[in-house]
Design an enzyme around this catalytic site. Structure first.
Site, PDB file in Angstrom:
ATOM      1  N   ASP A 254       3.941   6.765   9.173  1.00 63.30           N
ATOM      2  CA  ASP A 254       3.678   5.378   9.555  1.00 63.30           C
ATOM      3  C   ASP A 254       3.400   5.269  11.053  1.00 63.30           C
ATOM      4  O   ASP A 254       2.524   4.507  11.481  1.00 63.30           O
ATOM      5  CB  ASP A 254       4.870   4.487   9.194  1.00 63.30           C
ATOM      6  CG  ASP A 254       5.115   4.420   7.697  1.00 63.30           C
ATOM      7  OD1 ASP A 254       4.150   4.594   6.933  1.00 63.30           O
ATOM      8  OD2 ASP A 254       6.273   4.201   7.295  1.00 63.30           O
TER       9      ASP A 254
ATOM     10  N   ASP B 209      11.275   7.259   3.762  1.00 65.74           N
ATOM     11  CA  ASP B 209      11.404   6.587   5.057  1.00 65.74           C
ATOM     12  C   ASP B 209      12.801   6.852   5.603  1.00 65.74           C
ATOM     13  O   ASP B 209      13.762   6.982   4.833  1.00 65.74           O
ATOM     14  CB  ASP B 209      11.189   5.082   4.903  1.00 65.74           C
ATOM     15  CG  ASP B 209       9.724   4.726   4.666  1.00 65.74           C
ATOM     16  OD1 ASP B 209       8.857   5.537   5.030  1.00 65.74           O
ATOM     17  OD2 ASP B 209       9.467   3.635   4.125  1.00 65.74           O
TER      18      ASP B 209
END
Length: 199
Positions: free
Chosen positions: A141, A125
């Site tokens: 995401d 991330d």
């Protein structure tokens, strides 16, 4: 003719568009993650001051860093979702084109995060919002979230499947209203007969 094709796109169209969209999401996701891992923990870049920063985070949970410690379970769940999407795209008799695009984005994002879990044991991330306290996320995401929204919009407002449900409910409501009118008419006739007999 065009409207009918939009409501029942061919299997070839579904698979072609779904594969292309999923591949684009997957490639963008994996290339950005590759660049982030190449920089590593040194990454801290302000993209939009006060809005978005790039920072490397190893996420061992689900999307948006939730559910840490259950990475394998989430990977298995993602694979099940991907399989369900594939079956739906192949077997659904009617669906909107927007549904296909949305579900393809979900599948591409899910595959991207599954690759991370299986290859590294964590998901890369790097997109951090600085204007609100929100978990760090990635392109996969975004694909999953936007894809779900598009698929829902496609189903609720464009898909003939949803309209069939609405049509069924409307027909049931009409039948119920007709039955009430008939019952009311029978009651009025019975009352008139009673009034005549009483006279």
């Amino acid at each position: 003719m065009g409207r009918t094709a939009d409501m029942a796109p061919s299997l070839r169209w579904r698979l072609g568009i779904a594969g292309g969209v999923a591949l684009v999401v997957l490639l963008v996701d994996q290339l950005t993650k590759l660049a982030v891992r190449a920089v590593g923990d040194a990454l801290h870049m302000t993209v939009i001051p006060g809005v978005i920063d790039f920072v490397f985070v190893r996420n061992i949970g689900a999307a948006f860093s939730m559910g840490e410690g259950h990475g394998v379970a989430f990977a298995m769940l993602a694979l099940a979702v991907i399989a369900a999407i594939a079956v739906y795209l192949v077997r659904a008799p009617h669906l909107a084109r927007l549904e296909v695009v949305g579900m393809a984005m979900v599948a591409g994002g899910a595959v991207g995060n599954v690759i991370d879990r299986l290859a590294f044991g964590f998901v890369t991330d790097f997109i951090a919002t600085t204007f609100i306290d929100f978990p760090v996320f990635n392109v996969a995401d975004i694909g999953i979230t936007v894809g779900v929204v598009l698929a829902l919009i496609g189903y609720m407002f464009l898909s003939p499947a949803a309209r069939e449900v609405d049509a069924t409910a409307e027909l049931n409501a009409r039948d119920e209203a007709r039955a009430k009118r008939k019952a009311k008419q029978r009651g009025e006739r019975a009352r008139k007969i009673r009034d005549r007999n009483e006279r």
